[in-house]
Scaffold this active site. Structure first.
Site, short mmCIF file in Angstrom:
data_model
loop_
_atom_site.label_atom_id
_atom_site.label_comp_id
_atom_site.label_asym_id
_atom_site.label_seq_id
_atom_site.Cartn_x
_atom_site.Cartn_y
_atom_site.Cartn_z
N GLU A 1 0.81 -1.22 0.00
CA GLU A 1 0.00 0.00 0.00
C GLU A 1 0.85 1.27 0.00
O GLU A 1 0.57 2.22 -0.75
CB GLU A 1 -0.97 0.00 1.21
CG GLU A 1 -2.19 -0.91 1.03
CD GLU A 1 -1.93 -2.38 1.32
OE1 GLU A 1 -0.75 -2.76 1.54
OE2 GLU A 1 -2.89 -3.17 1.33
N1 COA Z 1 -6.14 -4.36 -8.58
C1 COA Z 1 -6.59 -4.38 -9.83
N2 COA Z 1 -5.89 -4.93 -10.87
C2 COA Z 1 -4.70 -5.49 -10.58
C3 COA Z 1 -4.17 -5.52 -9.28
C4 COA Z 1 -4.95 -4.92 -8.23
N3 COA Z 1 -4.55 -4.93 -6.95
N4 COA Z 1 -2.97 -6.15 -9.30
C5 COA Z 1 -2.76 -6.51 -10.58
N5 COA Z 1 -3.80 -6.11 -11.35
C6 COA Z 1 -3.99 -6.32 -12.80
C7 COA Z 1 -3.13 -5.35 -13.60
O1 COA Z 1 -3.78 -4.10 -13.74
C8 COA Z 1 -3.02 -6.11 -14.91
O2 COA Z 1 -4.22 -5.98 -15.62
P1 COA Z 1 -4.21 -5.48 -17.17
O3 COA Z 1 -3.45 -6.58 -17.91
O4 COA Z 1 -5.65 -5.38 -17.53
O5 COA Z 1 -3.47 -4.18 -17.17
C9 COA Z 1 -2.93 -7.56 -14.46
O6 COA Z 1 -3.50 -7.60 -13.15
C10 COA Z 1 -1.51 -8.09 -14.37
O7 COA Z 1 -0.76 -7.24 -13.53
P2 COA Z 1 0.68 -6.65 -13.95
O8 COA Z 1 0.92 -5.44 -13.09
O9 COA Z 1 0.76 -6.47 -15.43
O10 COA Z 1 1.63 -7.85 -13.52
P3 COA Z 1 3.18 -7.74 -13.09
O11 COA Z 1 3.66 -9.13 -12.98
O12 COA Z 1 3.90 -6.79 -13.97
O13 COA Z 1 3.16 -7.10 -11.60
C11 COA Z 1 2.38 -6.87 -9.33
C12 COA Z 1 2.59 -7.81 -10.52
C13 COA Z 1 1.65 -7.66 -8.25
C14 COA Z 1 3.73 -6.40 -8.78
C15 COA Z 1 1.54 -5.65 -9.77
O14 COA Z 1 0.41 -6.10 -10.49
C16 COA Z 1 1.06 -4.79 -8.64
O15 COA Z 1 1.84 -4.04 -8.06
N6 COA Z 1 -0.25 -4.88 -8.31
C17 COA Z 1 -0.85 -4.08 -7.28
C18 COA Z 1 -0.53 -4.66 -5.91
C19 COA Z 1 -1.10 -3.79 -4.80
O16 COA Z 1 -0.75 -2.63 -4.65
N7 COA Z 1 -1.97 -4.40 -3.96
C20 COA Z 1 -2.54 -3.72 -2.84
C21 COA Z 1 -3.79 -3.04 -3.23
S1 COA Z 1 -4.40 -1.98 -1.94
#
Ligand code: COA
Length: 243
Positions: free
Chosen positions: A137
Site C-alpha cells: 500500500e
Molecule cells: N487491482 C486491480 N488490478 C490489478 C491488481 C490490483 N490490486 N494487481 C494486478 N492487477 C492487474 C493489472 O492491472 C493487470 O491488468 P491489465 O493486464 O488489464 O493491465 C494484471 O493484473 C496483471 O498485472 P501486472 O501489473 O501487469 O503484472 P506484473 O507481474 O507486472 O506485476 C504486481 C505484478 C503484483 C507487482 C503488480 O500487479 C502490482 O503491483 N499490483 C498491485 C498490488 C497492490 O498494490 N496491492 C494492494 C492493493 S491496496
C-alpha cells in the site's frame, strides 16, 4: 469473464475447494469476488457434508490484493453508499471466523495486501516455496486501513508494523518465520498438502474440531479470564454430550 465465474467451487471428499478465478487480474479482489467468498463460506458452513474449506487460486498469483481499479470508481460515492459498501464487504476481513469448520489457504505467487489478509484469515496457510508476501500500500501512497487489524491479530505488533510501513516483499520462508503461514512446500505440491491436511481433519470427531475452533477464536479475541470461561462452558457441554 462473467461475474459468476470469479470464484469456482468444487468438493474433494469432504473438503470444499474454493478457487479465486480472475487470473488475468492476478485475482485482485473485486466486489463480486468478495461477495462470492463470503457467500460460499457461509454455504459450506451450512452444508453438513463438508468438514473443511480450502481456498486457492488460478493463474500466477494467489491474489494481488483489493481491486484498486474498481475501488477508484467508488471515489465519488456518497457517505451512505460508502458505508453500505463497507458493511457489505468487511466480512472478507474476518472470513475465518464465519465458520467453526477449519479453513486452509493454499497460496502461491503474489500474496499481497488484501490477498495476504484473505490468506491469513484462514486458520492455516500452506504456501509454495516461491510465494511472495507483502503489503504494498505505501508504495502506492495508500494508507493500510482494513488490512491492519487482521495482520496485528495474526503476527503481533512489531512484525506487522514493519510489513505495513516498510512495504517490503517477503519470501515464503520469512513468512513462516514470522508465523504468518504454517507450511512451505514445493510449488507443485501446495494443493496436495492442503488436501492431506483436510483429510487428517476429516478423520477426527467433527464436534471436537468445531468446538476447538470456537474456543480458538474466542482465545484470540478475548482476555484470558473470559476465554477460560468460554472454554469451561464448552468442556462441560462436551462432557454432557459424551455421556
Ligand atoms: N487491482 C486491480 N488490478 C490489478 C491488481 C490490483 N490490486 N494487481 C494486478 N492487477 C492487474 C493489472 O492491472 C493487470 O491488468 P491489465 O493486464 O488489464 O493491465 C494484471 O493484473 C496483471 O498485472 P501486472 O501489473 O501487469 O503484472 P506484473 O507481474 O507486472 O506485476 C504486481 C505484478 C503484483 C507487482 C503488480 O500487479 C502490482 O503491483 N499490483 C498491485 C498490488 C497492490 O498494490 N496491492 C494492494 C492493493 S491496496
Amino acid at each position: 469473464m462473467s461475474e459468476e465465474t470469479v470464484l469456482l467451487s468444487r468438493d474433494e471428499a469432504s473438503a470444499r475447494v474454493l478457487t479465486l478465478n480472475r487470473p488475468d487480474k492476478l485475482n485482485a479482489m473485486n466486489h463480486a469476488l468478495v461477495q462470492g467468498l463470503i457467500q460460499t463460506v457461509d454455504d459450506a458452513h451450512a452444508d453438513e457434508t463438508i468438514t473443511s474449506i480450502i481456498i486457492n487460486a488460478e493463474g500466477r498469483a494467489f491474489s494481488a490484493g483489493a481491486d484498486i481499479k474498481e475501488a477508484a470508481t467508488r471515489h465519488g460515492d456518497s457517505p451512505e453508499e460508502a458505508r453500505r459498501h463497507f458493511d457489505g464487504s468487511r466480512g472478507i476481513y474476518e472470513l475465518g471466523a464465519r465458520t467453526d469448520k477449519p479453513i486452509i489457504a493454499a497460496v502461491h505467487g503474489y500474496v499481497l495486501g488484501g490477498g495476504c489478509n484473505l490468506a491469513i484469515s484462514a486458520d492455516m496457510v500452506v504456501a509454495g516455496e516461491t510465494a511472495v508476501f507483502g503489503y504494498p500500500e505505501m508504495k502506492r501512497g495508500l494508507a493500510a486501513t482494513m488490512v491492519t487489524p487482521g495482520l496485528v491479530h495474526r503476527i503481533g505488533p512489531k512484525a506487522a508494523f514493519e510489513l505495513l510501513t516498510l512495504a517490503e516483499d517477503i519470501s515464503a520462508n520469512r513468512a513462516l518465520e514470522l508465523g504468518l503461514i504454517n507450511r512451505v512446500v514445493p510449488d507443485d505440491k501446495i494443493l496436495d498438502e492442503a488436501l492431506a491436511m483436510a483429510e487428517t481433519l476429516a478423520a477426527y470427531d467433527q464436534r471436537a474440531i468445531r468446538t476447538t475452533k470456537r474456543i480458538f477464536l474466542k482465545s484470540t479475541e478475548l482476555p484470558l479470564a473470559q476465554s477460560l470461561d468460554a472454554a469451561g462452558e464448552a468442556m462441560l457441554l462436551m462432557r454432557e454430550i459424551g455421556k
